[in-house]
Design a protein around this motif. Structure first.
Motif, PDB file in Angstrom:
ATOM      1  N   GLN A  13     -14.712 -31.988  17.147  1.00 39.09           N
ATOM      2  CA  GLN A  13     -13.304 -31.793  16.811  1.00 39.09           C
ATOM      3  C   GLN A  13     -12.796 -32.907  15.892  1.00 39.09           C
ATOM      4  N   VAL A  14     -13.282 -34.113  16.129  1.00 34.40           N
ATOM      5  CA  VAL A  14     -12.913 -35.245  15.274  1.00 34.40           C
ATOM      6  C   VAL A  14     -13.441 -35.024  13.859  1.00 34.40           C
ATOM      7  N   GLU A  15     -14.690 -34.572  13.760  1.00 32.23           N
ATOM      8  CA  GLU A  15     -15.282 -34.305  12.453  1.00 32.23           C
ATOM      9  C   GLU A  15     -14.480 -33.240  11.698  1.00 32.23           C
ATOM     10  N   GLU A  16     -14.081 -32.188  12.416  1.00 29.92           N
ATOM     11  CA  GLU A  16     -13.336 -31.109  11.760  1.00 29.92           C
ATOM     12  C   GLU A  16     -11.997 -31.610  11.229  1.00 29.92           C
ATOM     13  N   LEU A  17     -11.300 -32.438  12.007  1.00 33.28           N
ATOM     14  CA  LEU A  17      -9.999 -32.943  11.566  1.00 33.28           C
ATOM     15  C   LEU A  17     -10.164 -33.940  10.420  1.00 33.28           C
ATOM     16  N   TRP A  18     -11.226 -34.756  10.469  1.00 30.44           N
ATOM     17  CA  TRP A  18     -11.495 -35.697   9.373  1.00 30.44           C
ATOM     18  C   TRP A  18     -11.797 -34.926   8.088  1.00 30.44           C
ATOM     19  N   ASP A  19     -12.626 -33.893   8.194  1.00 29.84           N
ATOM     20  CA  ASP A  19     -12.968 -33.073   7.028  1.00 29.84           C
ATOM     21  C   ASP A  19     -11.709 -32.426   6.440  1.00 29.84           C
ATOM     22  N   TYR A  20     -10.786 -32.048   7.295  1.00 29.67           N
ATOM     23  CA  TYR A  20      -9.559 -31.400   6.829  1.00 29.67           C
ATOM     24  C   TYR A  20      -8.650 -32.401   6.108  1.00 29.67           C
ATOM     25  N   CYS A  21      -8.589 -33.646   6.610  1.00 25.20           N
ATOM     26  CA  CYS A  21      -7.603 -34.611   6.114  1.00 25.20           C
ATOM     27  C   CYS A  21      -8.167 -35.638   5.137  1.00 25.20           C
ATOM     28  N   PHE A  22      -9.464 -35.934   5.223  1.00 24.31           N
ATOM     29  CA  PHE A  22     -10.020 -37.032   4.422  1.00 24.31           C
ATOM     30  C   PHE A  22     -11.264 -36.555   3.659  1.00 24.31           C
ATOM     31  N   GLU A  23     -12.362 -37.334   3.744  1.00 22.81           N
ATOM     32  CA  GLU A  23     -13.595 -36.950   3.053  1.00 22.81           C
ATOM     33  C   GLU A  23     -14.165 -35.658   3.626  1.00 22.81           C
ATOM     34  N   LYS A  24     -14.834 -34.900   2.770  1.00 20.96           N
ATOM     35  CA  LYS A  24     -15.482 -33.666   3.187  1.00 20.96           C
ATOM     36  C   LYS A  24     -16.867 -33.968   3.754  1.00 20.96           C
ATOM     37  N   ARG A  25     -17.392 -33.014   4.507  1.00 23.65           N
ATOM     38  CA  ARG A  25     -18.660 -33.212   5.209  1.00 23.65           C
ATOM     39  C   ARG A  25     -19.806 -33.603   4.287  1.00 23.65           C
ATOM     40  N   GLN A  26     -19.815 -33.078   3.073  1.00 21.79           N
ATOM     41  CA  GLN A  26     -20.939 -33.326   2.186  1.00 21.79           C
ATOM     42  C   GLN A  26     -20.880 -34.699   1.509  1.00 21.79           C
ATOM     43  N   GLU A  27     -19.784 -35.411   1.652  1.00 20.03           N
ATOM     44  CA  GLU A  27     -19.645 -36.694   0.972  1.00 20.03           C
ATOM     45  C   GLU A  27     -20.420 -37.785   1.715  1.00 20.03           C
ATOM     46  N   PRO A  28     -20.942 -38.786   0.965  1.00 22.53           N
ATOM     47  CA  PRO A  28     -21.794 -39.812   1.580  1.00 22.53           C
ATOM     48  C   PRO A  28     -21.127 -40.570   2.721  1.00 22.53           C
ATOM     49  N   PHE A  29     -19.856 -40.940   2.532  1.00 23.55           N
ATOM     50  CA  PHE A  29     -19.223 -41.730   3.589  1.00 23.55           C
ATOM     51  C   PHE A  29     -19.096 -40.914   4.876  1.00 23.55           C
ATOM     52  N   PHE A  30     -18.758 -39.636   4.775  1.00 22.40           N
ATOM     53  CA  PHE A  30     -18.655 -38.777   5.961  1.00 22.40           C
ATOM     54  C   PHE A  30     -19.987 -38.745   6.700  1.00 22.40           C
ATOM     55  N   GLN A  31     -21.060 -38.562   5.948  1.00 25.38           N
ATOM     56  CA  GLN A  31     -22.382 -38.477   6.564  1.00 25.38           C
ATOM     57  C   GLN A  31     -22.735 -39.769   7.289  1.00 25.38           C
ATOM     58  N   TYR A  32     -22.477 -40.901   6.622  1.00 25.00           N
ATOM     59  CA  TYR A  32     -22.759 -42.190   7.262  1.00 25.00           C
ATOM     60  C   TYR A  32     -21.884 -42.379   8.505  1.00 25.00           C
ATOM     61  N   TYR A  33     -20.594 -42.138   8.354  1.00 24.95           N
ATOM     62  CA  TYR A  33     -19.630 -42.467   9.404  1.00 24.95           C
ATOM     63  C   TYR A  33     -19.902 -41.693  10.691  1.00 24.95           C
ATOM     64  N   PHE A  34     -20.217 -40.404  10.549  1.00 23.84           N
ATOM     65  CA  PHE A  34     -20.363 -39.587  11.753  1.00 23.84           C
ATOM     66  C   PHE A  34     -21.789 -39.524  12.293  1.00 23.84           C
ATOM     67  N   THR A  35     -22.745 -40.036  11.563  1.00 24.75           N
ATOM     68  CA  THR A  35     -24.111 -40.095  12.107  1.00 24.75           C
ATOM     69  C   THR A  35     -24.453 -41.478  12.644  1.00 24.75           C
ATOM     70  N   GLN A  36     -23.821 -42.527  12.098  1.00 26.94           N
ATOM     71  CA  GLN A  36     -24.217 -43.879  12.461  1.00 26.94           C
ATOM     72  C   GLN A  36     -23.114 -44.726  13.082  1.00 26.94           C
ATOM     73  N   TYR A  37     -21.872 -44.300  12.951  1.00 28.15           N
ATOM     74  CA  TYR A  37     -20.798 -45.225  13.345  1.00 28.15           C
ATOM     75  C   TYR A  37     -19.830 -44.659  14.379  1.00 28.15           C
ATOM     76  N   CYS A  38     -19.242 -43.510  14.093  1.00 34.81           N
ATOM     77  CA  CYS A  38     -18.148 -42.992  14.922  1.00 34.81           C
ATOM     78  C   CYS A  38     -18.600 -42.725  16.359  1.00 34.81           C
ATOM     79  N   CYS A  39     -17.833 -43.252  17.322  1.00 36.50           N
ATOM     80  CA  CYS A  39     -18.113 -43.136  18.762  1.00 36.50           C
ATOM     81  C   CYS A  39     -19.409 -43.835  19.170  1.00 36.50           C
ATOM     82  N   GLN A  40     -19.976 -44.595  18.256  1.00 36.08           N
ATOM     83  CA  GLN A  40     -21.120 -45.436  18.586  1.00 36.08           C
ATOM     84  C   GLN A  40     -20.729 -46.914  18.474  1.00 36.08           C
ATOM     85  N   GLN A  41     -20.072 -47.254  17.360  1.00 36.57           N
ATOM     86  CA  GLN A  41     -19.655 -48.635  17.139  1.00 36.57           C
ATOM     87  C   GLN A  41     -18.141 -48.796  17.215  1.00 36.57           C
ATOM     88  N   ASN A  42     -17.427 -47.698  17.380  1.00 40.57           N
ATOM     89  CA  ASN A  42     -15.972 -47.766  17.499  1.00 40.57           C
ATOM     90  C   ASN A  42     -15.518 -46.826  18.619  1.00 40.57           C
TER      91      ASN A  42
END
Length: 389
Positions: A13-42
């Motif tokens: 649900q967080v990914e869907e709202l981020w994709d709607y409001c900020f970077e899209k899923r295919q963008e590099p930062f989105f891929q990094y943030y949700f595979t390596q950082y979000c809910c792991q380091q924050n």
């Protein structure tokens, strides 16, 4: 509405709202943030409706800043977003209130954020504590003085072992800067690499004396970070930027507020201007004062300080200074100096002096000597940050 920490199961649900409001899923930062950082380091705080659907969120990313000479945890709030169907329902205020109260209970004194629109956060008493000198000019207008012939520039791969010592030496006397651990450097350079950021290093007789992180896109030479040990090294790196007129027509650079490169420009319209960059907010005035380090031992006296806080509740303190220590006791007394928590944050971060904030109508005082005592306790500093994530 329920306000709580987002679980790993709710991450889609967080990914869907981020994709709607900020970077899209295919963008590099989105891929990094949700595979390596979000809910792991924050952590992510969310507002959920009765059907357990995420309607608003704020991401709490851990950062350590050096503020007033002391390293402390200052979380960076990012990804504040509300689903379109829930906008106008006034759920951001209780979400922020829950988040900030939780952080204060954990001993956190300050948070920062980079607003898209400051008007969203000013009602919650966030205030601009970081400013930058914004340059946006034709590369052909970048007129610079001659530099030492011993200075050379070379392009190098992104490498923390090369950049970290320069970062530390160039910012050793600057306030509010992020403390970049090995982990922070790895995170930063991973994102930079994915976004095609390049690196140039300035050397004087083989010794590294400055670096510039940059990208070239759509005709713009964009400087992401430029740090140098002296003006000569900085100007040599800018000369390197100016050699790219065949691939870029414009320079974009957010320099430090005290930068004076524009003094060499022939075209006064290219000199740029100081612009707001990042906001901050104090969560615990009493603890922030008591944890001050390196206080001038010659400072003696006291001041009854009132700091109002509409979101978390204000406080009136008797602040006593003696032998390099600060003691702050809650009192019921007529304040000698009064301000909102936003102004207190700016004073603590060294963005403005107490006198400047009083001139701006943000501080009231019954005794000018007490205001001077605060100015000496929390003097204006060079405050700098360059974090975007």
């Amino acid at each position: 509405m329920k306000y709580t920490v987002v679980s790993r199961e709710q991450l889609p649900q967080v990914e869907e709202l981020w994709d709607y409001c900020f970077e899209k899923r295919q963008e590099p930062f989105f891929q990094y943030y949700f595979t390596q950082y979000c809910c792991q380091q924050n952590i992510v705080m969310g507002a959920f409706d009765e059907e357990e659907q995420l309607k608003s969120m704020v991401h709490v990313n851990p950062y350590r800043l050096r503020v007033r000479g002391a390293e402390q945890l200052v979380p960076y709030l990012v990804g504040v977003a509300t689903a379109p169907e829930a906008r106008g329902a006034h759920i951001v205020k209780p979400l922020l209130q829950t988040t900030l109260a939780s952080l204060r209970a954990q001993g956190v004194n300050f948070v920062t954020l980079m607003p898209i629109f400051a008007g969203i956060y000013l009602p919650y008493e966030f205030s601009y504590c970081y400013y930058r000198h914004a340059y946006k000019l034709p590369l052909a207008s970048l007129t610079l003085p001659r530099v030492d012939a011993r200075l050379t520039v070379k392009r190098v791969p992104l490498a923390a072992e090369l950049l970290a010592p320069l970062y530390a030496s160039c910012l050793r006397d600057v306030n509010g800067v992020p403390v970049r651990s090995d982990e922070q450097w790895q995170k930063l350079l991973t994102v930079h690499a994915q976004e095609g950021v390049l690196c140039a290093v300035c050397q004087r007789e083989g010794a590294n004396v400055g670096y510039m992180l940059y990208t070239i896109s759509a005709g713009v030479f964009h400087v992401h970070e430029l740090l140098a040990e002296d003006a000569q090294a900085k100007n040599r790196l800018l000369q390197f930027a100016a050699t790219h007129q065949s691939s870029a027509q414009e320079l974009s650079w957010l320099a430090e507020t005290w930068d004076k490169t524009y003094l060499h420009f022939n075209d006064q319209s290219a000199t740029g201007s100081v612009a707001p960059f990042m906001m901050a907010r104090c969560l615990n005035v009493k603890l922030a004062l008591e944890q001050l380090e390196n206080v001038n031992a010659a400072l003696k006296g006291s001041v009854v300080l009132q700091v109002t806080d509409k979101l978390l509740g204000g406080v009136t303190l008797e602040v006593q200074l003696a032998d390099g220590c600060v003691q702050a006791q809650t009192v019921q007394a007529l304040p000698e100096v009064s301000m909102g928590v936003g102004a207190f944050t700016q004073l603590y971060f060294g963005t403005f002096s107490a006198g400047e904030l009083r001139e701006a109508g943000l501080i009231e005082c019954r005794d000018v000597e007490k205001l001077q005592l605060l100015d000496e306790l929390l003097p204006k500093t060079r405050t700098y940050v360059n974090e975007y994530f």
